[in-house]
Design a protein around this motif. Sequence first.
Motif, mmCIF file in Angstrom:
data_model
loop_
_atom_site.group_PDB
_atom_site.id
_atom_site.type_symbol
_atom_site.label_atom_id
_atom_site.label_comp_id
_atom_site.label_asym_id
_atom_site.label_seq_id
_atom_site.Cartn_x
_atom_site.Cartn_y
_atom_site.Cartn_z
ATOM 1 N N GLY A 187 0.807 -1.213 0.000
ATOM 2 C CA GLY A 187 0.000 0.000 0.000
ATOM 3 C C GLY A 187 0.839 1.261 0.000
ATOM 4 N N GLY A 188 1.879 1.274 0.824
ATOM 5 C CA GLY A 188 2.740 2.445 0.905
ATOM 6 C C GLY A 188 3.456 2.742 -0.393
ATOM 7 N N ARG A 189 3.950 1.708 -1.039
ATOM 8 C CA ARG A 189 4.679 1.913 -2.292
ATOM 9 C C ARG A 189 3.763 2.434 -3.398
ATOM 10 N N VAL A 190 2.546 1.951 -3.430
ATOM 11 C CA VAL A 190 1.603 2.496 -4.408
ATOM 12 C C VAL A 190 1.362 3.972 -4.100
ATOM 13 N N ALA A 191 1.195 4.300 -2.832
ATOM 14 C CA ALA A 191 0.928 5.688 -2.442
ATOM 15 C C ALA A 191 2.038 6.625 -2.899
ATOM 16 N N ILE A 192 3.288 6.267 -2.643
ATOM 17 C CA ILE A 192 4.384 7.172 -2.965
ATOM 18 C C ILE A 192 4.726 7.163 -4.450
ATOM 19 N N SER A 193 4.164 6.214 -5.191
ATOM 20 C CA SER A 193 4.397 6.201 -6.640
ATOM 21 C C SER A 193 3.497 7.180 -7.372
ATOM 22 N N LEU A 194 2.424 7.609 -6.721
ATOM 23 C CA LEU A 194 1.470 8.520 -7.355
ATOM 24 C C LEU A 194 2.007 9.942 -7.291
ATOM 25 N N SER A 195 2.186 10.558 -8.436
ATOM 26 C CA SER A 195 2.791 11.890 -8.506
ATOM 27 C C SER A 195 1.721 12.957 -8.710
ATOM 28 N N HIS A 196 1.816 14.026 -7.916
ATOM 29 C CA HIS A 196 0.879 15.146 -8.027
ATOM 30 C C HIS A 196 1.681 16.426 -8.229
ATOM 31 N N MET A 197 1.278 17.201 -9.204
ATOM 32 C CA MET A 197 2.001 18.420 -9.527
ATOM 33 C C MET A 197 1.534 19.610 -8.712
ATOM 34 N N HIS A 198 0.386 19.490 -8.055
ATOM 35 C CA HIS A 198 -0.176 20.602 -7.300
ATOM 36 C C HIS A 198 -0.351 20.196 -5.840
ATOM 37 N N PRO A 199 -0.011 21.084 -4.874
ATOM 38 C CA PRO A 199 -0.123 20.751 -3.445
ATOM 39 C C PRO A 199 -1.547 20.394 -3.035
ATOM 40 N N ARG A 200 -2.541 21.149 -3.488
ATOM 41 C CA ARG A 200 -3.936 20.854 -3.188
ATOM 42 C C ARG A 200 -4.559 20.246 -4.430
ATOM 43 N N LYS A 201 -4.882 19.012 -4.362
ATOM 44 C CA LYS A 201 -5.374 18.283 -5.527
ATOM 45 C C LYS A 201 -6.879 18.449 -5.651
ATOM 46 N N TRP A 257 -3.001 5.089 -11.742
ATOM 47 C CA TRP A 257 -2.659 6.444 -11.333
ATOM 48 C C TRP A 257 -3.658 7.456 -11.906
ATOM 49 N N ARG A 258 -4.102 7.203 -13.122
ATOM 50 C CA ARG A 258 -5.079 8.084 -13.746
ATOM 51 C C ARG A 258 -6.435 7.946 -13.043
ATOM 52 N N MET A 259 -6.801 6.725 -12.696
ATOM 53 C CA MET A 259 -8.058 6.483 -11.981
ATOM 54 C C MET A 259 -8.058 7.200 -10.632
ATOM 55 N N ALA A 260 -6.897 7.259 -9.997
ATOM 56 C CA ALA A 260 -6.781 7.850 -8.665
ATOM 57 C C ALA A 260 -6.640 9.369 -8.698
ATOM 58 N N GLY A 261 -6.609 9.942 -9.897
ATOM 59 C CA GLY A 261 -6.523 11.393 -10.008
ATOM 60 C C GLY A 261 -5.118 11.939 -9.933
ATOM 61 N N ALA A 262 -4.110 11.078 -10.048
ATOM 62 C CA ALA A 262 -2.720 11.538 -10.025
ATOM 63 C C ALA A 262 -2.323 12.052 -11.401
ATOM 64 N N ASP A 263 -1.249 12.842 -11.431
ATOM 65 C CA ASP A 263 -0.756 13.374 -12.695
ATOM 66 C C ASP A 263 0.165 12.396 -13.416
ATOM 67 N N ALA A 264 0.759 11.488 -12.661
ATOM 68 C CA ALA A 264 1.676 10.513 -13.248
ATOM 69 C C ALA A 264 1.949 9.420 -12.226
ATOM 70 N N CYS A 265 2.697 8.404 -12.640
ATOM 71 C CA CYS A 265 3.084 7.317 -11.743
ATOM 72 C C CYS A 265 4.565 7.027 -11.917
ATOM 73 N N ASP A 266 5.297 7.072 -10.815
ATOM 74 C CA ASP A 266 6.723 6.739 -10.826
ATOM 75 C C ASP A 266 6.842 5.248 -10.553
ATOM 76 N N LEU A 267 6.877 4.463 -11.622
ATOM 77 C CA LEU A 267 6.863 3.004 -11.477
ATOM 78 C C LEU A 267 8.089 2.481 -10.739
ATOM 79 N N GLU A 268 9.204 3.210 -10.795
ATOM 80 C CA GLU A 268 10.409 2.750 -10.109
ATOM 81 C C GLU A 268 10.224 2.723 -8.593
ATOM 82 N N ARG A 269 9.377 3.608 -8.081
ATOM 83 C CA ARG A 269 9.177 3.662 -6.631
ATOM 84 C C ARG A 269 8.387 2.458 -6.121
#
Length: 459
Positions: free
Chosen positions: A117-131, A223-235
Amino acid sequence: MADLPPDVVGKANECLLDSLCCLLGGYSLPIAGVLDGFLDDVGSRGDVPILGTNRTTDPGTAAFVQACLINALDFDDIYRKGHPGATVVAAALSVAAHVNSCGADILEAMVVGYEVGGRVAISLSHMHPRKTVHGHGTWQVFGAAATAAKLLKLEARQSAHAIAIAAANAPVASVMKTVYGSEPSMAKNNFGAAAQTGVNAALLAKNGFEGPLDIFEGETGFWRMAGADACDLERLTAGLGRVYEIREVGFKPYSCCRILQSSIQASLRAFATAGVDSKDHAHERLVITAPPIVCEPPFNNPAPADIWAAQFSAPYAVAMALLGIEPGPDWFSEEQICSDAAMRLMARIELRPDMGKPDPNSHHVARAQLSLKDGRIFHAEVKIALGEAANPLPRSFLEEKFLKLAERRFGSDRSLALLKVISGIGNMASLQPLFAASVPEIPGSGSFGEMPRDVLLVR
């Protein structure tokens, strides 16, 4: 579990202890009565006990109820994002009871759940502080699914399908309405739905149900379903087997949103330095400088009307701490929410946004400036709140927190006995002692027991 570092196993036990005390504390809120009625209506049958009651149900429903209770007080654990224990521990308790796991198995499965769960969380990238789109339960579904898959002893491909099924059915990211909306509600982080979905996903995979194994890939990935701007798969895999996300979990000393903890502690420190009691009315104003989000709704609410608003109100949380009210259910009683003492303190609190560049080595840094009526001014700063993983609480504090909340349900002697059971759970051949020790002595069969009436549930 022998392959896990000792500190990781110890941290898993602390995570279990903290989540269980929050679960038991939840029974002191009216939401427990809501969930009791829900169980009556769904008519679910099964062999899974709901810890702290004499009721049983199916694994998914048990996970739903227990996750809701763990998060009800907003006293549950913290991570880089979210409150992973609500979903991981709820799933672990439910599935472990269903398959009669041993204590070592449940701790190992929890480590897996926090990891995935944690790794999925930190892989989700957001470009704006308030999403615009925001939701912890959306990714916490993976912690529940991974925990359940581990306890069910699924094969690798079955586990992959469990993850994929969970992703395809994850609850929507609703926090911008349920928390940051005009009226915070008991729906909050939808952890109940996340825990139930994760457990059911693993049970479906066990029986041959399949999901899209490419769920994280491409422009239509999770990542798109979750509303993130991107996904860092390496994380998702960086340092796997060496870096454990459970080490980044912290625990709260106060029953309110994580971002308010440093503001509370800075305020307490300023009053202690000044040597004055907030109840003596010796101060003119308390100015708290905190991250901009603390100065915006719902966190700047100066007069919360119910428990859900109170959990996210910085002025209210600071007032409760200054008044010396015990964190937990007592914070949210009608007496406290409507008290003149709290109102007077909140009226003297000013929130100022810190517009400086955030310090990467701090967590929601807060500064308090206390102005006394005699003209003296005192300052205090908290860069990393006590309870964060980088500034951890001692085990003794967690045990004291457990006893304070458990005693409301069981009394002193039985709470001490239950604490002993949890502390030694890694050596147990079965979880039966845990569930047996947590059945309350209440009249009737199938009831959560007498529910409190003095906590403001609704306006």
